[in-house]
Design an enzyme around this catalytic site. Sequence first.
Site, PDB file in Angstrom:
ATOM      1  N   PHE A 141       0.708  -0.855  -0.205  1.00 15.08           N
ATOM      2  CA  PHE A 141       0.108  -0.244   0.245  1.00 15.08           C
ATOM      3  C   PHE A 141       0.640   1.656  -0.191  1.00 15.08           C
ATOM      4  O   PHE A 141       2.160   1.349   1.455  1.00 15.08           O
ATOM      5  CB  PHE A 141      -0.906   0.005   1.335  1.00 15.08           C
ATOM      6  N   ASP A 226       9.435   2.941   0.994  1.00 17.98           N
ATOM      7  CA  ASP A 226       8.086   3.822   1.676  1.00 17.98           C
ATOM      8  C   ASP A 226       8.791   3.606   3.538  1.00 17.98           C
ATOM      9  O   ASP A 226       7.502   2.635   4.025  1.00 17.98           O
ATOM     10  CB  ASP A 226       7.032   3.443   0.969  1.00 17.98           C
ATOM     11  N   LYS A 255       3.661  11.944   6.530  1.00 14.23           N
ATOM     12  CA  LYS A 255       2.315  11.249   8.105  1.00 14.23           C
ATOM     13  C   LYS A 255       3.001  12.108   8.958  1.00 14.23           C
ATOM     14  O   LYS A 255       3.278  12.873   9.448  1.00 14.23           O
ATOM     15  CB  LYS A 255       2.079   9.762   8.468  1.00 14.23           C
TER      16      LYS A 255
END
Length: 401
Positions: A141, A226, A255
Amino acid sequence: MSTTETLVAAAEAHGAHNYHPLPVVVATADGAWMTDVEGRRYLDLLAGYSALNFGHGNPRLLAAARAQLERVTLTSRAFHHDRFGAFCEQLAALCGMDMVLPMNTGAEAVETAVKTARKWGHLVKGVPDGRSKIVVAGNNFHGRTTTIISFSTDQEARADFGPYTPGFEIVPYGDLTAMRAAVTENTVAVLLEPVQGEAGVVVPPAGYLPAVRELTRERGVLFVADEIQSGLGRTGRTFACEHEGVVPDMYVLGKALGGGIVPVSAVVSSAEVLGVFRPGEHGSTFGGNPLACAVALEVIAMLRTGEYQERSADLGARLHRDLAELTGTGKVSAVRGRGLWAGVDVDPSVGTGREVSERMMGRGVLVKDTHGSTIRIAPPLTISREDLDWGIGELREVLGA
């Protein structure tokens, strides 16, 4: 109807149904707790998918944001501003790298990493333009843009959005043999999550990340990590790659970098890699804006102390000890994760992940399901030991364990 029912109905009627949120309407939040419009309090064990690593309304981060709000919030990259250079310098230093390309969201940062790898592959490695390949892992994801879903195996995210962007090779996560076979002379990068978050907090087999790192070095390929969810303290280290002693060629961050206040993301790499860009080739109006840089600078300062990484490691050990006890009850089939991050596979006899999340909400604890039967747990790193114990105790009760 109650205030909650009225507001949920308005959201359902006028907001596109691209999410299926739990029927709780948050009005205020502080630390690890949120309060809804009816005055009910909930312990937050999701932390905005790691965007709230430092808790809701962290005083240091709010102070940094307020101070910057009084000065200047946006210049666009048409001009320099007095926070940009310090942000890039200090984030690069935190990562042990040279240069930073700031964006806003995680998906933008992944798109930036893809463009960077392709351009580097053409200009530096010598792959013919339009022939480059990037190897990714199944069940990844990395976001939901058209390009990113083109290399997703999640049909819920992918179906009906074609045509898809070519140039990606998908191999099973953790399968080194498949990875070796996929890397060819036209491969410019391997893009991996060092822990797969959306897939259910999946930790790769021991030795996998170091082997991929060695493979990419041998073949002249960029290793792109990532760390949008896994980075910045979540796993008990600044970066999840550190658990395996791995340093990638490029970090993709987001984030928690925005402190739960503003969206901030970045690609961090060497001067050789990020130096391929020239003015006008990539950018963002809001990327690296003064407000974002001010908040992110405070995040970096907080991480430099090591306090939050240590807290995540210590409380994470307690979390995984308590969750491991549930696997012997017949209610939980598996528990995975690192630091203050866990995926709990619930036995179907107990209910679906959604049903368990709703029961937890009824007890004043907020978690979220993924892939049908998995519950994700990722509290703020600032959560108290007592609150964490109470929240996991409620999970034990809900599971009948």
